[in-house]
Motif scaffolding. Structure first.
Motif, mmCIF file in Angstrom:
data_model
loop_
_atom_site.group_PDB
_atom_site.id
_atom_site.type_symbol
_atom_site.label_atom_id
_atom_site.label_comp_id
_atom_site.label_asym_id
_atom_site.label_seq_id
_atom_site.Cartn_x
_atom_site.Cartn_y
_atom_site.Cartn_z
ATOM 1 N N ARG A 218 1.552 4.738 4.247
ATOM 2 C CA ARG A 218 0.206 4.454 4.724
ATOM 3 C C ARG A 218 0.279 3.576 5.963
ATOM 4 O O ARG A 218 1.172 2.733 6.102
ATOM 5 C CB ARG A 218 -0.622 3.785 3.629
ATOM 6 C CG ARG A 218 -0.884 4.708 2.433
ATOM 7 C CD ARG A 218 -1.818 4.067 1.418
ATOM 8 N NE ARG A 218 -2.172 5.009 0.362
ATOM 9 C CZ ARG A 218 -1.487 5.154 -0.779
ATOM 10 N NH1 ARG A 218 -0.414 4.395 -0.997
ATOM 11 N NH2 ARG A 218 -1.857 6.036 -1.674
ATOM 12 N N ASN A 219 -0.703 3.736 6.837
ATOM 13 C CA ASN A 219 -0.743 3.045 8.123
ATOM 14 C C ASN A 219 -1.239 1.608 7.932
ATOM 15 O O ASN A 219 -2.393 1.396 7.544
ATOM 16 C CB ASN A 219 -1.677 3.804 9.071
ATOM 17 C CG ASN A 219 -1.615 3.275 10.491
ATOM 18 O OD1 ASN A 219 -1.385 2.097 10.716
ATOM 19 N ND2 ASN A 219 -1.831 4.154 11.449
ATOM 20 N N PRO A 220 -0.395 0.602 8.222
ATOM 21 C CA PRO A 220 -0.813 -0.796 8.041
ATOM 22 C C PRO A 220 -2.056 -1.168 8.848
ATOM 23 O O PRO A 220 -2.866 -1.978 8.396
ATOM 24 C CB PRO A 220 0.409 -1.596 8.516
ATOM 25 C CG PRO A 220 1.561 -0.653 8.357
ATOM 26 C CD PRO A 220 1.007 0.707 8.663
ATOM 27 N N LYS A 221 -2.211 -0.555 10.036
ATOM 28 C CA LYS A 221 -3.381 -0.870 10.862
ATOM 29 C C LYS A 221 -4.656 -0.355 10.213
ATOM 30 O O LYS A 221 -5.713 -0.982 10.333
ATOM 31 C CB LYS A 221 -3.198 -0.278 12.262
ATOM 32 C CG LYS A 221 -2.083 -0.944 13.069
ATOM 33 C CD LYS A 221 -1.988 -0.368 14.462
ATOM 34 C CE LYS A 221 -0.881 -1.059 15.259
ATOM 35 N NZ LYS A 221 -0.750 -0.489 16.636
ATOM 36 N N TRP A 222 -4.566 0.765 9.541
ATOM 37 C CA TRP A 222 -5.733 1.292 8.834
ATOM 38 C C TRP A 222 -6.093 0.405 7.648
ATOM 39 O O TRP A 222 -7.264 0.158 7.383
ATOM 40 C CB TRP A 222 -5.453 2.724 8.356
ATOM 41 C CG TRP A 222 -5.398 3.741 9.463
ATOM 42 C CD1 TRP A 222 -5.483 3.506 10.794
ATOM 43 C CD2 TRP A 222 -5.253 5.153 9.302
ATOM 44 N NE1 TRP A 222 -5.394 4.681 11.499
ATOM 45 C CE2 TRP A 222 -5.252 5.718 10.610
ATOM 46 C CE3 TRP A 222 -5.122 5.992 8.212
ATOM 47 C CZ2 TRP A 222 -5.126 7.090 10.813
ATOM 48 C CZ3 TRP A 222 -4.999 7.362 8.421
ATOM 49 C CH2 TRP A 222 -5.001 7.903 9.704
ATOM 50 N N VAL A 223 -5.066 -0.066 6.943
ATOM 51 C CA VAL A 223 -5.314 -0.976 5.811
ATOM 52 C C VAL A 223 -6.016 -2.236 6.308
ATOM 53 O O VAL A 223 -7.012 -2.684 5.729
ATOM 54 C CB VAL A 223 -4.002 -1.351 5.097
ATOM 55 C CG1 VAL A 223 -4.301 -2.267 3.901
ATOM 56 C CG2 VAL A 223 -3.249 -0.117 4.635
ATOM 57 N N ALA A 224 -5.495 -2.801 7.398
ATOM 58 C CA ALA A 224 -6.075 -4.032 7.949
ATOM 59 C C ALA A 224 -7.511 -3.808 8.405
ATOM 60 O O ALA A 224 -8.381 -4.672 8.202
ATOM 61 C CB ALA A 224 -5.214 -4.526 9.112
ATOM 62 N N ALA A 225 -7.791 -2.649 9.002
ATOM 63 C CA ALA A 225 -9.144 -2.354 9.477
ATOM 64 C C ALA A 225 -10.118 -2.246 8.317
ATOM 65 O O ALA A 225 -11.259 -2.728 8.391
ATOM 66 C CB ALA A 225 -9.144 -1.064 10.300
ATOM 67 N N MET B 221 0.818 -1.207 0.000
ATOM 68 C CA MET B 221 0.000 0.000 0.000
ATOM 69 C C MET B 221 0.859 1.267 0.000
ATOM 70 O O MET B 221 0.478 2.291 -0.573
ATOM 71 C CB MET B 221 -0.939 0.005 1.202
ATOM 72 C CG MET B 221 -2.165 -0.853 1.015
ATOM 73 S SD MET B 221 -3.404 -0.125 -0.080
ATOM 74 C CE MET B 221 -4.124 1.092 1.011
ATOM 75 N N SER B 222 2.012 1.199 0.640
ATOM 76 C CA SER B 222 2.910 2.363 0.654
ATOM 77 C C SER B 222 3.797 2.404 -0.577
ATOM 78 O O SER B 222 4.136 3.472 -1.081
ATOM 79 C CB SER B 222 3.779 2.344 1.921
ATOM 80 O OG SER B 222 2.991 2.470 3.083
ATOM 81 N N GLU C 47 -9.228 7.544 0.355
ATOM 82 C CA GLU C 47 -7.929 7.488 -0.312
ATOM 83 C C GLU C 47 -7.369 6.068 -0.236
ATOM 84 O O GLU C 47 -6.808 5.560 -1.217
ATOM 85 C CB GLU C 47 -6.964 8.489 0.340
ATOM 86 C CG GLU C 47 -5.693 8.742 -0.437
ATOM 87 C CD GLU C 47 -4.615 7.713 -0.123
ATOM 88 O OE1 GLU C 47 -3.874 7.325 -1.053
ATOM 89 O OE2 GLU C 47 -4.537 7.286 1.037
ATOM 90 N N TYR C 48 -7.555 5.382 0.890
ATOM 91 C CA TYR C 48 -7.080 4.005 1.041
ATOM 92 C C TYR C 48 -7.891 3.054 0.164
ATOM 93 O O TYR C 48 -7.337 2.119 -0.431
ATOM 94 C CB TYR C 48 -7.169 3.571 2.510
ATOM 95 C CG TYR C 48 -5.996 3.991 3.362
ATOM 96 C CD1 TYR C 48 -5.480 5.281 3.292
ATOM 97 C CD2 TYR C 48 -5.395 3.100 4.247
ATOM 98 C CE1 TYR C 48 -4.412 5.670 4.083
ATOM 99 C CE2 TYR C 48 -4.329 3.478 5.034
ATOM 100 C CZ TYR C 48 -3.841 4.761 4.956
ATOM 101 O OH TYR C 48 -2.772 5.142 5.723
ATOM 102 N N ILE C 49 -9.198 3.271 0.071
ATOM 103 C CA ILE C 49 -10.035 2.453 -0.802
ATOM 104 C C ILE C 49 -9.556 2.570 -2.243
ATOM 105 O O ILE C 49 -9.438 1.574 -2.971
ATOM 106 C CB ILE C 49 -11.517 2.876 -0.695
ATOM 107 C CG1 ILE C 49 -12.103 2.455 0.650
ATOM 108 C CG2 ILE C 49 -12.337 2.287 -1.849
ATOM 109 C CD1 ILE C 49 -12.326 0.965 0.816
ATOM 110 N N ASN C 50 -9.260 3.796 -2.657
ATOM 111 C CA ASN C 50 -8.761 4.028 -4.008
ATOM 112 C C ASN C 50 -7.456 3.284 -4.246
ATOM 113 O O ASN C 50 -7.250 2.680 -5.307
ATOM 114 C CB ASN C 50 -8.581 5.531 -4.239
ATOM 115 C CG ASN C 50 -8.044 5.844 -5.619
ATOM 116 O OD1 ASN C 50 -6.849 6.075 -5.791
ATOM 117 N ND2 ASN C 50 -8.911 5.868 -6.608
ATOM 118 N N ALA C 51 -6.564 3.292 -3.258
ATOM 119 C CA ALA C 51 -5.280 2.591 -3.391
ATOM 120 C C ALA C 51 -5.490 1.080 -3.485
ATOM 121 O O ALA C 51 -4.816 0.398 -4.272
ATOM 122 C CB ALA C 51 -4.371 2.928 -2.212
ATOM 123 N N LEU C 52 -6.421 0.527 -2.722
ATOM 124 C CA LEU C 52 -6.705 -0.909 -2.779
ATOM 125 C C LEU C 52 -7.301 -1.302 -4.128
ATOM 126 O O LEU C 52 -7.047 -2.396 -4.629
ATOM 127 C CB LEU C 52 -7.652 -1.305 -1.647
ATOM 128 C CG LEU C 52 -7.021 -1.363 -0.244
ATOM 129 C CD1 LEU C 52 -8.093 -1.419 0.826
ATOM 130 C CD2 LEU C 52 -6.079 -2.549 -0.121
#
Length: 428
Positions: free
Chosen positions: A212-219, A204-205, A254-259
């Motif tokens: 990007r925060n790995p904990k946020w990605v996991a959540a 993700m980074s 923004e994280y959804i877009n990256a995924l």
């Protein structure tokens, strides 16, 4: 190369190479893009080969045409590390329009590279996904989806070789080609676990060099997985993730877009025929990931846990079936959608081919759900017939196939014309 497992995408790639000067293979990391391309190329340029990386990048930045001089076809692996190659290959295709099948580009996040020109009509994009059960050897392939479309009457009852425990393991293991290297189940399961961890902690980074925060990605992935194969609204997924890790709404999107750019999130759109008023047909996305093993790991769902959690298992099984249907229909330009109206009449999957033929498909894990699934399929077909009677000038084609796809053992044809097909019998 030895020990290569044939893929559905082999024939698609070979066909594209007969038509276009170059093909870009995109898809999630670990789905087999480079290995599949390596089977048909004569020269490989690997920009992440540490021994040759500096040399390749120097040529790519200063004399990119030199890298096109090898014996063709040439593979440019992780081409996004040398963005100038895109324009160079595009220009070569322009200058040699009579030549086809010269170049293949692969890269897990290549869709994130900004290029000055598109590759339209020069570089064709082929999207790969993880392996289906037939490609990994878990489905016996006694029933061909393509053959059924061509000749529905060719259906012959048969039996799957896998049981529910095998299906559960297949869900947790996923369709990652690297699992085929190992005999140990623990080692096979660890491939998906490591891929999930790397997605959260590194990929993700690395996508665009933004930390990007790995904990946020996991959540987010956990929340997405809790809502897998449902019509959960985005705000529901956000609220769940926010409660778990405190992520802001701006960061969430923004994280959804990256995924999505990493090809991890793969939602299913709705099918909205004119059977009923558009206000009565739901149009939101059905939540899905590219492979059920990602969801299983996000939820901490091991094979042992899933054996006692059939509710979660049902949604993961639907995701597995969607992945396999995507693979089996790829040669025929298959597109998947779902139908769900406000009267709660639903069909899990509507599979359209490029020639407008389509199948209505319900996905049911066990025997006890087959009657309900078949009823839904017949009700939608009846709606279409009534629509055609009411609007004879705007007739809709009837479905070519009505299928209940199951995790059971036996394939059969019901009196209502619905085919009951175990996922362990299906192939392209």
């Amino acid at each position: 190369m030895s020990n290569y497992k044939n893929r559905v995408f082999d024939d698609i790639l070979k066909f594209r190479m007969k038509v276009f000067g170059a093909v870009l293979i995109s898809g999630p990391k670990g789905c087999g893009k480079t290995r599949t391309a390596s089977e048909i190329v004569k020269t490989k340029i690997e920009f992440q080969d540490e021994e040759k990386r500096d040399y390749y990048l120097q040529l790519a930045n200063n004399h990119p045409m030199k890298l096109l001089e090898g014996e063709k076809p040439i593979l440019f692996d992780e081409w996004q590390d040398a963005p100038k190659m895109w324009g160079t290959i595009r220009k070569y295709c322009d200058d040699h329009p009579e030549e086809v099948g010269n170049f293949i580009l692969t890269g897990s996040s290549s869709n994130d590279v900004n290029t000055p020109h598109t590759g339209t009509l020069r570089i064709s994009e082929l999207e790969m996904i993880p392996m289906s059960l037939y490609e990994t050897g878990e489905s016996n392939g006694k029933i061909s989806l393509s053959n059924l479309f061509d000749n529905p009457e060719s259906f012959i009852p048969c039996e799957s070789d896998i049981d529910i425990d095998d299906i559960i393991f297949a869900i947790c293991k996923g369709g990652w080609p690297k699992t085929l290297m190992f005999d140990s189940k623990d080692e096979q399961l660890y491939i998906a676990q490591d891929l999930y961890n790397q997605t959260c902690k590194k990929d993700m980074s690395a996508l665009d060099k933004i930390k990007r925060n790995p904990k946020w990605v996991a959540a987010i992935l956990k929340s997405y997985s809790r809502n897998l194969c449902t019509l959960a609204e985005t705000k529901t997924i956000y609220q769940d993730a926010h409660l778990n890790c405190g992520i802001s709404e701006t960061s969430f999107f923004e994280y959804i877009n990256a995924l999505e750019r990493l090809n991890i999130i793969k939602d299913i759109n709705s099918w909205s025929p004119l059977l009923r008023s558009k206000t009565n047909v739901r149009s939101g996305s059905k939540r899905n990931l590219i492979d059920p093993s990602i969801a299983a790991n996000a939820l901490g769902a091991t094979p042992e846990k899933l054996k006692s959690d059939f509710n979660t298992l049902g949604f993961l099984f639907e995701s597995l079936c969607i992945r396999d249907l995507s693979a089996y229909s790829a040669k025929n330009g298959g597109e998947l959608s779902y139908y769900h109206d406000r009267y709660d009449l639903e069909v899990d999957c509507v599979l359209h081919l490029k020639d407008a033929r389509y199948a209505l498909i319900e996905i049911k894990l066990g025997n006890e759900q087959i009657d309900e699934g078949a009823k839904h399929l017949c009700e939608v077909e009846t709606l279409i017939k009534k629509f055609n009677e009411k609007f004879p000038k705007n007739k809709m084609p009837l479905p070519t196939l009505k299928i209940v796809l199951t995790g059971t053992r036996y394939a059969s044809k019901r009196e209502d014309g619905v085919l009951v097909i175990p996922i362990g019998c299906l192939k392209d």
